[in-house]
Scaffold this active site. Structure first.
Site, PDB file in Angstrom:
ATOM      1  N   GLY A 162       0.797  -1.216   0.000  1.00 42.66           N
ATOM      2  CA  GLY A 162       0.000   0.000   0.000  1.00 42.66           C
ATOM      3  C   GLY A 162       0.829   1.265   0.000  1.00 42.66           C
ATOM      4  N   GLY A 166      -0.280   4.427   0.260  1.00 45.06           N
ATOM      5  CA  GLY A 166      -1.054   5.556   0.761  1.00 45.06           C
ATOM      6  C   GLY A 166      -0.255   6.351   1.782  1.00 45.06           C
ATOM      7  CD  GLU A 199     -14.143  18.074   2.017  1.00 47.95           C
ATOM      8  OE1 GLU A 199     -13.494  18.629   2.932  1.00 47.95           O
ATOM      9  OE2 GLU A 199     -13.729  17.064   1.412  1.00 47.95           O
ATOM     10  CG  ASP A 246      -7.729   4.587   6.588  1.00 50.96           C
ATOM     11  OD1 ASP A 246      -7.447   5.349   7.528  1.00 50.96           O
ATOM     12  OD2 ASP A 246      -8.013   4.983   5.449  1.00 50.96           O
ATOM     13  CD  GLN A 272      -1.992  14.738  10.477  1.00 52.29           C
ATOM     14  OE1 GLN A 272      -1.213  14.351  11.341  1.00 52.29           O
ATOM     15  NE2 GLN A 272      -1.570  15.304   9.357  1.00 52.29           N
TER      16      GLN A 272
END
Length: 423
Positions: free
Chosen positions: A15, A17, A174, A305, A323
């Protein structure tokens, strides 16, 4: 698999990310071999995906090549592949391009869209977790507006100009705000035959307020901003199905729409091979200790996550946002350096820097400790923070230029149908 043999300890990271990138950066000069696997060859700044989907930014403004990020790392290797299975007994991963053994395994796979078992929604709605998905939404939105501009069927025109979003968390809020601003700033000039009032933006949320993870103070401010922009809110409303034309709620409401965006939840992106006590099935996350080590394993770690670390302050685990992932990646990287030097590892402690969401131009909300505020100051703060965390100087410059241009001209320059969306 064509990875150089080595006498060094090999760390495999799954990953690219926030968590994976932060971890690898910390080990730039260490005597290790690091192999990164990802399904994409770039890192995505996910908080700004909604701007790609609503024509505010081009995708290369929020994506950055993974190989370029780590070009200065010693003995670093990237492979474009999907990891399919982990054999924990043999310390081996199996991927779409072959197998590879590891000394240490870091799982940072993040999340995927959660449809809560609803097949009709999974099949027909538009998710927004990746750059290709954001581009699909952009194309579909623009295609539907183009179709509405030429159709003589009033019912079809209404369906094409009806935009429905499920989930009023930061992503949904958003998106709704960006679509409402598109209606206000673009339709009048690009589509003079379409009345601005014909385009409707619906935001559906199961709870009794928007932005449920944030404070009630900013939730009320965000709701006022949305209502001022003309977004139609449907709170305490649950969706039961979507057949590609009609969204149906559990209380019997229906919305005829050709664009239904699902932003109502995520779940962990698990990899086969780790189960039992290490897996928290309800959350689809791996249970980790204070060092991010997966329970029951000495050489497997989970970050961001996908990791569930229970603490006094976070009994259900840390929030699945950027964060915690960044901070866990940095902490584990520092701990690996300590471990290599025979020093004691440092437990992870989350520094909550606050939460923010933007609704539109000069309209954002911020929670920082006991401070809860919204408006223009919050919006400029939101812009500064997001620019700061973008990867790459070029991306920051391009994004800043686009935002400045849009702010002055009320324009969204990236409204291009480059690859038409087809279901």
């Amino acid at each position: 698999m064509n990875i150089p043999k080595t006498k060094k300890q090999r760390i495999i990271v799954i990953g690219g990310g926030f968590a994976g990138v932060s971890f690898i950066k910390k080990l730039r000069n260490e005597n290790l071999q690091i192999v990164l696997f990802d399904r994409h060859n770039y890192h995505t700044f996910q908080p700004l995906l909604y701007q790609v989907s609503t024509a505010g930014l081009e995708p290369d403004s929020i994506a950055y090549p993974l190989r370029k990020i780590f070009r200065k790392n010693l003995d670093f290797h990237f492979r474009l592949a999907e990891v399919e299975h982990i054999n924990t007994e043999e310390n081996t991963i199996y991927t779409s391009i072959g197998s590879l053994t590891y000394d240490y395994l870091i799982i940072a796979t993040g999340t995927r869209t959660n449809y809560f078992g609803n097949d009709s929604i999974a099949e027909n709605s538009m998710p927004m977790k990746t750059v290709p998905q954001a581009l699909n939404i952009r194309s579909l939105m623009l295609q539907n507006i183009e179709k509405a501009d030429i159709t003589s069927d009033e019912k079809e025109r209404k369906r094409l100009l009806n935009f429905v979003i499920a989930g009023a968390g930061p992503t949904g809020v958003e998106l709704a705000g960006a679509l409402a601003e598109f209606r206000k700033g673009i339709l009048e000039f690009d589509y003079p035959d379409i009345d601005e009032k014909e385009m409707n933006v619906h935001l559906i949320e199961g709870q009794d307020r928007v932005l449920p993870p944030m404070s009630k103070q900013v939730s009320k401010k965000a709701q006022k901003f949305l209502e001022k922009l003309g977004v139609e809110l449907h709170l305490e409303t649950f969706i039961s199905s979507y057949d590609g034309k009609t969204v149906t709620t559990k209380d019997g409401k229906t919305f005829e729409t050709a664009t239904f965006i699902w932003a109502a939840g995520v779940t962990g992106a698990l990899i086969k091979g780790i189960d039992g006590k290490a897996l928290i099935e309800k959350a689809n996350r791996y249970k980790v200790d204070e060092f991010n080590k997966v329970e029951g394993f000495e050489n497997i770690y989970a970050l961001g996550d996908i990791a569930l670390m229970k603490t006094i302050d976070f009994p259900k685990g840390h929030p699945q946002v950027a964060q915690p992932a960044i901070q866990q990646g940095k902490n584990l990287g520092d701990n690996f350096k300590k471990m290599l030097n025979g020093k004691k590892m440092k437990p992870f402690k989350y520094n909550d820097k606050g939460t923010m969401a933007t609704v539109g131009r000069n309209k954002a909300v911020v929670d920082i400790g006991k401070l809860h505020f919204g408006g223009a100051i919050a919006w400029f703060l939101w812009m500064f923070v997001h620019l700061w965390f973008l990867v790459g100087f070029r991306n920051r410059v391009v994004t800043f230029f686009n935002w400045t241009y849009s702010y002055i001209n009320y324009d969204k320059a990236a409204r291009l149908i480059i690859r038409p969306f087809k279901k």
